[in-house]
Motif scaffolding. Structure first.
Motif, mmCIF file in Angstrom:
data_model
loop_
_atom_site.group_PDB
_atom_site.id
_atom_site.type_symbol
_atom_site.label_atom_id
_atom_site.label_comp_id
_atom_site.label_asym_id
_atom_site.label_seq_id
_atom_site.Cartn_x
_atom_site.Cartn_y
_atom_site.Cartn_z
ATOM 1 N N UNK A 152 -3.195 7.729 8.105
ATOM 2 C CA UNK A 152 -3.414 7.277 6.734
ATOM 3 C C UNK A 152 -2.679 5.960 6.450
ATOM 4 N N UNK A 153 -1.486 5.811 6.966
ATOM 5 C CA UNK A 153 -0.751 4.562 6.762
ATOM 6 C C UNK A 153 -1.457 3.400 7.456
ATOM 7 N N UNK B 243 7.531 3.895 6.544
ATOM 8 C CA UNK B 243 7.036 2.550 6.241
ATOM 9 C C UNK B 243 6.295 2.018 7.455
ATOM 10 N N UNK B 244 5.268 1.233 7.213
ATOM 11 C CA UNK B 244 4.551 0.512 8.264
ATOM 12 C C UNK B 244 4.566 -0.966 7.898
ATOM 13 N N UNK C 195 0.835 -1.186 0.000
ATOM 14 C CA UNK C 195 0.000 0.000 0.000
ATOM 15 C C UNK C 195 0.877 1.247 0.000
ATOM 16 N N UNK C 196 0.367 2.336 -0.543
ATOM 17 C CA UNK C 196 1.152 3.574 -0.626
ATOM 18 C C UNK C 196 0.316 4.755 -0.163
ATOM 19 N N UNK C 197 0.992 5.767 0.331
ATOM 20 C CA UNK C 197 0.345 7.014 0.757
ATOM 21 C C UNK C 197 1.274 8.176 0.447
ATOM 22 N N UNK C 198 0.737 9.229 -0.172
ATOM 23 C CA UNK C 198 1.484 10.438 -0.504
ATOM 24 C C UNK C 198 1.097 11.529 0.490
ATOM 25 N N UNK D 26 2.884 -4.401 3.779
ATOM 26 C CA UNK D 26 3.702 -3.191 3.896
ATOM 27 C C UNK D 26 2.899 -1.999 3.371
ATOM 28 N N UNK D 27 3.015 -0.873 4.062
ATOM 29 C CA UNK D 27 2.526 0.415 3.555
ATOM 30 C C UNK D 27 3.702 1.383 3.580
ATOM 31 N N UNK D 28 3.960 2.033 2.460
ATOM 32 C CA UNK D 28 5.021 3.039 2.409
ATOM 33 C C UNK D 28 4.398 4.418 2.219
ATOM 34 N N UNK D 29 5.039 5.424 2.775
ATOM 35 C CA UNK D 29 4.614 6.809 2.610
ATOM 36 C C UNK D 29 5.740 7.601 1.963
ATOM 37 N N UNK D 30 5.389 8.569 1.147
ATOM 38 C CA UNK D 30 6.383 9.377 0.453
ATOM 39 C C UNK D 30 6.019 10.860 0.572
#
Length: 305
Positions: free
Chosen positions: A177-178, A245-246, A161-164, A296-300
């Motif tokens: 959000x993550x 990252x989560x 999963x991703x989050x901006x 995994x969820x990553x944020x950028x």
């Protein structure tokens, strides 16, 4: 036994003659060396370690990924479900860790130079291994281009999963959000951890202490660690400020092939010209993988602290 005591005990088992002459570490020495490397870092201690004999291969990963309960009536049969056994491939990259030792250091400054070299190898190997896990990206140049780290492995896959965060500063909404993006089955079954840079964690703690809340007061008065939504924040060395990252730490894998070698020489023209008495070089083969990328969820795009 403390980590410091374990470190001292394990170093004694890698004898001075092994580093003095140069050789491949035997299985016991390799195991003790990797234990020492883990003890340099809480991140490496908690991540998943693999020490294969082969340079490349596949790591078996079993899972189901769906519900299996079925209602069964008298005399009825059930349909069988396949078990997901997708393997996680790995392919190691050879790395070199060289040290030079001057005549003065060997004969006048350091009381036990071989022991000092062992300690330097342990500390530097652990440090570089952790930083490369954070910033590794083979599309770049220099140190980070050696091998893809955990973030790059996830970025190259469509499974996480991703989050901006849209250039905003770190705050409660980032972690919210993550957490929301993470599939429910991982939130229920795994010990999730947020990964950020140390500077971003510090900025988030400052953000909380500026708020008039019990949690903020506790951090200000008692030095409590921030745990957004009950999840710890881990800060790997070198982690980029604009990423987070989560995941579960057990989901992150680092690989060191079990053929660790140390070479030593005193015979080189450079030694004579530069007053270098001894050159040591450790050779290893490493890789990084993520066992289950859907966990995994990553944020950028997080603003610099």
């Amino acid at each position: 036994m403390s980590a410091r005591q374990q470190n001292a005990t394990a170093l004694e088992k890698v004898s001075e003659s092994d580093f003095a002459a140069g050789s491949q570490l035997d299985p016991e020495q390799f195991e003790e060396f990797m234990l020492n490397v883990e003890n340099q870092s809480s991140v490496l201690q908690r991540a998943n370690q693999l020490t294969p004999t082969a340079e490349s291969g596949n790591i078996p990963r079993l899972g189901v990924g769906t519900e299996l309960f079925q209602q069964v009536g008298e005399g009825n049969s059930v349909s069988l479900q396949n078990i997901d056994s997708q393997d996680v491939p790995f392919s190691t990259t050879k790395v070199s860790l060289p040290f030079e030792q001057t005549w003065e250091a060997n004969n006048e400054i350091i009381a036990n130079p071989e022991q000092t070299i062992r300690q330097l190898f342990v500390r530097q190997f652990g440090r570089d291994l952790e930083i490369l896990a954070s910033v590794g990206d083979t599309t770049t140049s220099g140190f980070s281009a050696i091998e893809d780290g955990w973030l790059k492995v996830c970025d190259d896959s469509s499974d996480p999963g991703t989050y901006d965060h849209s250039g905003a500063s770190i705050d409660k909404s980032l972690f919210e959000q993550m957490r929301t993006t993470m599939p429910e089955r991982y939130k229920k079954t795994q010990n999730l951890v947020f990964l950020t840079s140390y500077e971003q964690k510090d900025a988030y703690q400052e953000y909380l202490t500026d708020r008039s809340t019990d949690g903020g007061d506790a951090m200000l008065m008692n030095g409590d660690e921030p745990t957004p939504y009950g999840f710890e924040i881990a800060t790997p060395l070198g982690w980029p400020d604009d990423r987070a990252m989560l995941t579960s730490m057990e989901n992150l894998l680092y690989i060191v092939q079990d053929s660790l070698r140390v070479k030593r020489t005193e015979d080189a023209e450079r030694n004579v010209l530069n007053d270098i008495e001894t050159i040591y070089n450790m050779l290893a083969k490493i890789d990084y993988e993520v066992m289950e990328k859907t966990g995994v969820v990553t944020a950028s795009n997080i603003a610099a602290p």
